[in-house]
Scaffold this motif. Structure first.
Motif, PDB file in Angstrom:
ATOM      1  N   VAL A 190       0.735  -1.297  -0.052  1.00  0.00           N
ATOM      2  CA  VAL A 190       0.114  -0.023  -0.011  1.00  0.00           C
ATOM      3  C   VAL A 190       0.905   1.321  -0.022  1.00  0.00           C
ATOM      4  N   GLY A 191       2.128   1.183  -0.119  1.00  0.00           N
ATOM      5  CA  GLY A 191       3.004   2.498  -0.404  1.00  0.00           C
ATOM      6  C   GLY A 191       2.998   3.262  -1.560  1.00  0.00           C
ATOM      7  N   GLU A 192       3.868   4.162  -1.886  1.00  0.00           N
ATOM      8  CA  GLU A 192       3.898   4.940  -2.702  1.00  0.00           C
ATOM      9  C   GLU A 192       4.008   4.109  -4.096  1.00  0.00           C
ATOM     10  N   LEU A 193       3.864   4.344  -5.241  1.00  0.00           N
ATOM     11  CA  LEU A 193       3.920   3.820  -6.438  1.00  0.00           C
ATOM     12  C   LEU A 193       5.542   3.639  -6.885  1.00  0.00           C
ATOM     13  N   THR A 194       5.856   2.452  -7.191  1.00  0.00           N
ATOM     14  CA  THR A 194       7.155   2.306  -7.258  1.00  0.00           C
ATOM     15  C   THR A 194       7.671   3.174  -8.584  1.00  0.00           C
ATOM     16  N   PRO A 195       8.946   3.146  -9.104  1.00  0.00           N
ATOM     17  CA  PRO A 195       9.320   3.713 -10.503  1.00  0.00           C
ATOM     18  C   PRO A 195       8.778   2.901 -11.674  1.00  0.00           C
ATOM     19  N   ALA A 196       8.801   1.457 -11.318  1.00  0.00           N
ATOM     20  CA  ALA A 196       8.393   0.727 -12.537  1.00  0.00           C
ATOM     21  C   ALA A 196       6.924   0.810 -12.638  1.00  0.00           C
TER      22      ALA A 196
END
Length: 376
Positions: A256-262
């Motif tokens: 549920v964290g921030e969107l990853t770069p990918a």
């Protein structure tokens, strides 16, 4: 499973909630589905007066006994808006009786979809008088509303300050209600996203082209991550027909964290692909073309065309397009073949789209079997 504060209700809800519109085969299946949901960490179950025998089956499950104490399970039912308090009083009593409950954690006004519904809510002897009585005597702890209405109506309903939470449509493929999310968050309302797998794009059965574009993620996973990365959103509904259908969606429940770069790169790639494929025929969803004299919901029709052309989401487009003229205020608007080529919309479109031609193309692509809501 992660848990988030449901706005000013101060309830801590699981980031996935068990929706009960589909698991209606029989009472035994309901009990098994609830047991599986609880075992997986879900602590919020949502039903509605309008979901067939859902309340009744849920009440039987409660009577048979659950694996968690009542105090650790948060239960919502939804009741449609009514023009007078007496009808709402009866509806609340009937729901509590069917559910075998002494109180509801949350009561949602179900389908606050029209300006008339909002008038009923604001009327002196309207449905909210009965809701307030139920809050005062403890039968209802918190009140909110669900909506399939226009953004302007949703914002007006939020601004009544009657409600502690909102259930609404908002997804990667339908960001229209972003302003409602922002306003609700500014008022510390809980935000519950309705049907992200189904209404969000029929993402449990995506076309191969969409799967390829989302790789290495699944389209459903990417939509869930788009939503759960937004801390203003408390919980997403998952509506299984069987206990087994809970497993795959909840694999995202701990992420549920921030969107990853990918993930960000994949979402950007989707956006770029749509722009490239649609070119000068892409509808930007500005809604400037409305109102239409023939009551065609032009932006929604062209959104479905965007998705069908760019991502081959034709099955989803046909499913939603078939709802026009068949679902009343739950999905308002006439089909695109009602266009008379009057030209009213043309000068209002900033992209200078040939809207009548695009409407005709959409109808030819998506018109098929008429649809309706599961429970009318």
């Amino acid at each position: 499973m992660h848990y988030r504060r449901f706005g000013k209700t101060n309830l801590n809800l699981s980031v996935f909630s068990l929706g009960t519109m589909r698991y209606l085969a029989d009472s035994e299946n309901v009990q098994q589905t609830i047991a599986k949901a609880l075992a997986l960490g879900i602590n919020h179950i949502e039903t509605a007066r309008g979901y067939g025998k859902s309340e009744e089956y849920f009440g039987e499950a409660i009577k048979a006994g659950l694996s968690v104490p009542r105090s650790q399970l948060h239960i919502t039912t939804k009741i449609p808006p009514t023009s007078d308090a007496d009808v709402m009083r009866r509806y609340i009593d009937e729901s509590l009786e069917r559910l075998n409950l002494d109180y509801l954690d949350c009561l949602g006004i179900h389908g606050l979809n029209t300006w008339e519904h909002l008038e009923w809510v604001q009327a002196r002897n309207g449905c909210m008088k009965a809701v307030e009585e139920a809050i005062n005597d403890g039968r209802v702890r918190h009140v909110g509303f669900s909506t399939h209405g226009a953004l302007e109506l949703i914002l007006a309903a939020i601004n009544t300050d009657f409600f502690e939470f909102i259930n609404l449509h908002y997804y990667y493929f339908f960001p229209r209600n972003a302003d409602a999310i922002a306003l609700a968050a500014s008022k510390d309302m809980g935000v519950f996203i309705i049907s992200p797998a189904d209404k969000g794009g029929k993402l449990y059965q995506p076309p191969q082209s969409l799967k390829d574009l989302c790789h290495p993620f699944s389209p459903l996973e990417l939509n869930y991550r788009f939503l759960l990365s937004d801390k203003r959103i408390t919980t997403l509904s998952v509506g299984p027909a069987t206990p087994e259908e809970l497993v795959a969606p909840l694999q995202v429940a701990d992420n549920v964290g921030e969107l990853t770069p990918a993930e960000i790169a994949t979402l950007q790639s989707l956006e770029n692909h749509q722009k490239t494929v649609l070119g000068t025929q892409q509808c930007s969803q500005c809604y400037a073309c409305l109102p239409c004299p023939e009551k065609i919901n032009i932006p929604e029709v062209l959104r479905l065309r965007n998705l069908a052309v760019a991502y081959n989401m034709t099955d989803y487009g046909q499913y939603r397009y078939g709802m026009f003229e068949n679902a009343g205020h739950w999905f308002p608007g006439m089909k695109a073949n009602r266009c008379t080529e009057c030209g009213d919309c043309l000068p209002r479109c900033p992209e200078k789209l040939d809207i009548p031609t695009l409407l005709e193309d959409t109808h030819n692509r998506l018109n098929g079997k008429a649809g309706r809501r599961l429970w009318g």
